[in-house]
Design a protein around this motif. Sequence first.
Motif, PDB file in Angstrom:
ATOM      1  N   VAL A 187       0.858  -1.176   0.000  1.00  0.00           N
ATOM      2  CA  VAL A 187       0.000   0.000   0.000  1.00  0.00           C
ATOM      3  C   VAL A 187       0.902   1.235   0.000  1.00  0.00           C
ATOM      4  O   VAL A 187       1.760   1.373   0.874  1.00  0.00           O
ATOM      5  N   LEU A 188       0.698   2.107  -0.994  1.00  0.00           N
ATOM      6  CA  LEU A 188       1.475   3.342  -1.059  1.00  0.00           C
ATOM      7  C   LEU A 188       0.693   4.463  -0.391  1.00  0.00           C
ATOM      8  O   LEU A 188      -0.442   4.775  -0.806  1.00  0.00           O
ATOM      9  N   TYR A 189       1.282   5.018   0.671  1.00  0.00           N
ATOM     10  CA  TYR A 189       0.696   6.222   1.253  1.00  0.00           C
ATOM     11  C   TYR A 189       1.296   7.376   0.474  1.00  0.00           C
ATOM     12  O   TYR A 189       2.508   7.627   0.522  1.00  0.00           O
ATOM     13  N   ALA A 190       0.454   8.095  -0.309  1.00  0.00           N
ATOM     14  CA  ALA A 190       0.995   9.026  -1.301  1.00  0.00           C
ATOM     15  C   ALA A 190       0.183  10.304  -1.381  1.00  0.00           C
ATOM     16  O   ALA A 190      -1.012  10.333  -1.059  1.00  0.00           O
ATOM     17  N   LEU A 234       4.163   1.317 -10.317  1.00  0.00           N
ATOM     18  CA  LEU A 234       4.109   1.631  -8.885  1.00  0.00           C
ATOM     19  C   LEU A 234       4.929   0.653  -8.050  1.00  0.00           C
ATOM     20  O   LEU A 234       5.041   0.820  -6.835  1.00  0.00           O
ATOM     21  N   ILE A 235       5.477  -0.368  -8.697  1.00  0.00           N
ATOM     22  CA  ILE A 235       6.329  -1.347  -8.015  1.00  0.00           C
ATOM     23  C   ILE A 235       7.789  -0.895  -8.129  1.00  0.00           C
ATOM     24  O   ILE A 235       8.229  -0.443  -9.181  1.00  0.00           O
ATOM     25  N   GLY A 236       8.517  -1.010  -7.031  1.00  0.00           N
ATOM     26  CA  GLY A 236       9.910  -0.597  -7.027  1.00  0.00           C
ATOM     27  C   GLY A 236      10.116   0.849  -6.624  1.00  0.00           C
ATOM     28  O   GLY A 236      11.218   1.391  -6.759  1.00  0.00           O
ATOM     29  N   VAL A 255       5.839   9.869  -9.588  1.00  0.00           N
ATOM     30  CA  VAL A 255       5.462   9.286 -10.879  1.00  0.00           C
ATOM     31  C   VAL A 255       4.155   9.913 -11.339  1.00  0.00           C
ATOM     32  O   VAL A 255       3.389  10.474 -10.548  1.00  0.00           O
ATOM     33  N   GLU A 256       3.923   9.839 -12.657  1.00  0.00           N
ATOM     34  CA  GLU A 256       2.641  10.271 -13.205  1.00  0.00           C
ATOM     35  C   GLU A 256       1.642   9.125 -13.052  1.00  0.00           C
ATOM     36  O   GLU A 256       1.976   7.964 -13.298  1.00  0.00           O
ATOM     37  N   PHE A 257       0.413   9.466 -12.662  1.00  0.00           N
ATOM     38  CA  PHE A 257      -0.572   8.442 -12.292  1.00  0.00           C
ATOM     39  C   PHE A 257      -1.900   8.743 -12.974  1.00  0.00           C
ATOM     40  O   PHE A 257      -2.534   9.768 -12.722  1.00  0.00           O
ATOM     41  N   ASP A 258      -2.314   7.831 -13.883  1.00  0.00           N
ATOM     42  CA  ASP A 258      -3.614   7.952 -14.565  1.00  0.00           C
ATOM     43  C   ASP A 258      -4.654   7.246 -13.696  1.00  0.00           C
ATOM     44  O   ASP A 258      -4.849   6.031 -13.780  1.00  0.00           O
ATOM     45  N   PHE A 274      -2.567  12.553 -12.598  1.00  0.00           N
ATOM     46  CA  PHE A 274      -2.147  13.083 -11.312  1.00  0.00           C
ATOM     47  C   PHE A 274      -0.655  12.828 -11.090  1.00  0.00           C
ATOM     48  O   PHE A 274      -0.079  11.883 -11.649  1.00  0.00           O
ATOM     49  N   GLN A 275      -0.068  13.689 -10.282  1.00  0.00           N
ATOM     50  CA  GLN A 275       1.298  13.457  -9.797  1.00  0.00           C
ATOM     51  C   GLN A 275       1.198  12.711  -8.478  1.00  0.00           C
ATOM     52  O   GLN A 275       0.522  13.158  -7.558  1.00  0.00           O
ATOM     53  N   LEU A 276       1.864  11.558  -8.422  1.00  0.00           N
ATOM     54  CA  LEU A 276       1.845  10.731  -7.211  1.00  0.00           C
ATOM     55  C   LEU A 276       3.225  10.808  -6.547  1.00  0.00           C
ATOM     56  O   LEU A 276       4.228  10.443  -7.174  1.00  0.00           O
ATOM     57  N   THR A 277       3.265  11.302  -5.314  1.00  0.00           N
ATOM     58  CA  THR A 277       4.508  11.379  -4.549  1.00  0.00           C
ATOM     59  C   THR A 277       4.421  10.432  -3.372  1.00  0.00           C
ATOM     60  O   THR A 277       3.499  10.539  -2.547  1.00  0.00           O
ATOM     61  N   VAL A 278       5.339   9.460  -3.309  1.00  0.00           N
ATOM     62  CA  VAL A 278       5.305   8.441  -2.256  1.00  0.00           C
ATOM     63  C   VAL A 278       5.732   9.060  -0.927  1.00  0.00           C
ATOM     64  O   VAL A 278       6.808   9.656  -0.820  1.00  0.00           O
ATOM     65  N   LYS A 279       4.866   8.934   0.071  1.00  0.00           N
ATOM     66  CA  LYS A 279       5.195   9.386   1.417  1.00  0.00           C
ATOM     67  C   LYS A 279       5.664   8.232   2.298  1.00  0.00           C
ATOM     68  O   LYS A 279       6.478   8.418   3.206  1.00  0.00           O
TER      69      LYS A 279
END
Length: 450
Positions: A167-170, A206-208, A215-218, A248-253
Amino acid sequence: MNISQEKKDNLNAVIKININAEDYQARVDKAIKDQAKKAQIPGFRKGMVPPSHVKRMYGKSILVDEINNLLSDTLNNYLNEEKLEVLGQPLPQVDDSKTYNWDFADNFEFTYEVGLAPEFTLDFSSQDKLSNYKISVDDETLASRISNLRRSYGKMTNPDVSADGDVLYAELKQLSPDGSVFEDGISNTASVRLDQVKDEAIKASLIGLKKDDVVEFDVQKAFDNDAARVAALLKIEEAEAADLKSKFQLTVKNVNRLEESDLDQAFFDKIFGEGEVTTEEEFRTKITEELEGMMVQDADQKLQREMYTYVLDKVNFELPDEFLKRWLKATNEKLSDEELEGGYADFAKNLKWTLIGNKIVTDNDIKIEYTDVVNIAKARIDQQFRMYSPQPISEEQLDQYAVQFLQDKENANRIFEEAKSLKVFEHLKSVFTLDEKPITFDEFSKLPQE
């Protein structure tokens, strides 16, 4: 008093009740005297109010009440004496041409419509055949169940790099068509479950990932245009989510991972209680037994559904549909015509099944004992507790909960009907030919369930 019945056809009748003054006078006089003894009226001591005074003040309302009581008693007694099996309740017919003075000397005539239960016969034998599935616990099903249990009792970790199932908290920020962050656009910080991402290419992107990676996220493509899921993720209205076109721009927290619990004694004790299981082999045996029990229930429920359909198709009879629709409208003021028409077919099916079940019970002298009702109540309560904990509650606690549960009249009636239905199914199983069919859980899950 005179009561007469006029049959309009085999399913509908009209009952007329004629009440003369001598039929109700004694009841009304008694009711007035009883009211006089209890009345508290200024100028009179309690219990000393003259009946004539009560009659002047409240006589007509007392007369109406007593006529209604007499009507109810008379109608119920008539239905019982004539052994008329009616559906729903008698509906009074309003005749605006009749007017009454309510002067304690009127003769009254009341007319009721009744819907009659149809007459029908049952002809079930070993010639009636249905499939009875015997579901086997395959390795894949067992492994999946064990994995789910281990995850349920596992612990949360924060690995450096994301993997499938994490689960990515982003932080999510809406992008403009040129790829820049859209000022005052949609933004939210949320958890993105990789196992819910439908698009394999997006899941792979989204893996790795590590903390602070961008990353860019559709979002629409990721969740296969599921507006409800997109709305929940971005904290927006579902209608807005349905029309959303932006990426969307997804930034991993943070990266969150639920690690499966070890197959150790602490885990076994949490599942089954201290010392009940001590080895992995015993654990797998217990889980297999649990799954087999669940699958027996699944197979039995499917058999019951198919038996329900089969019986309704085989036993043909008509119902007083128009009367029943009027009765449903009369007893459900908020029921619209559209709701009535949309739901009547299911109502009629259930009513037919009830009539067939009642006849099976009567014809075969089937008894529904109190212990049958209690056992079903205990089973339902036990199922509820197992939803939150796999450890069973004690038999003593189950007994106490069941007694409390059945003190509610609505609960008791519902469980009684369930007990009766189960007895009917058990009887039919003993009469029908049930062809046992071995099947894997995966194959069974693909069968039509309705």
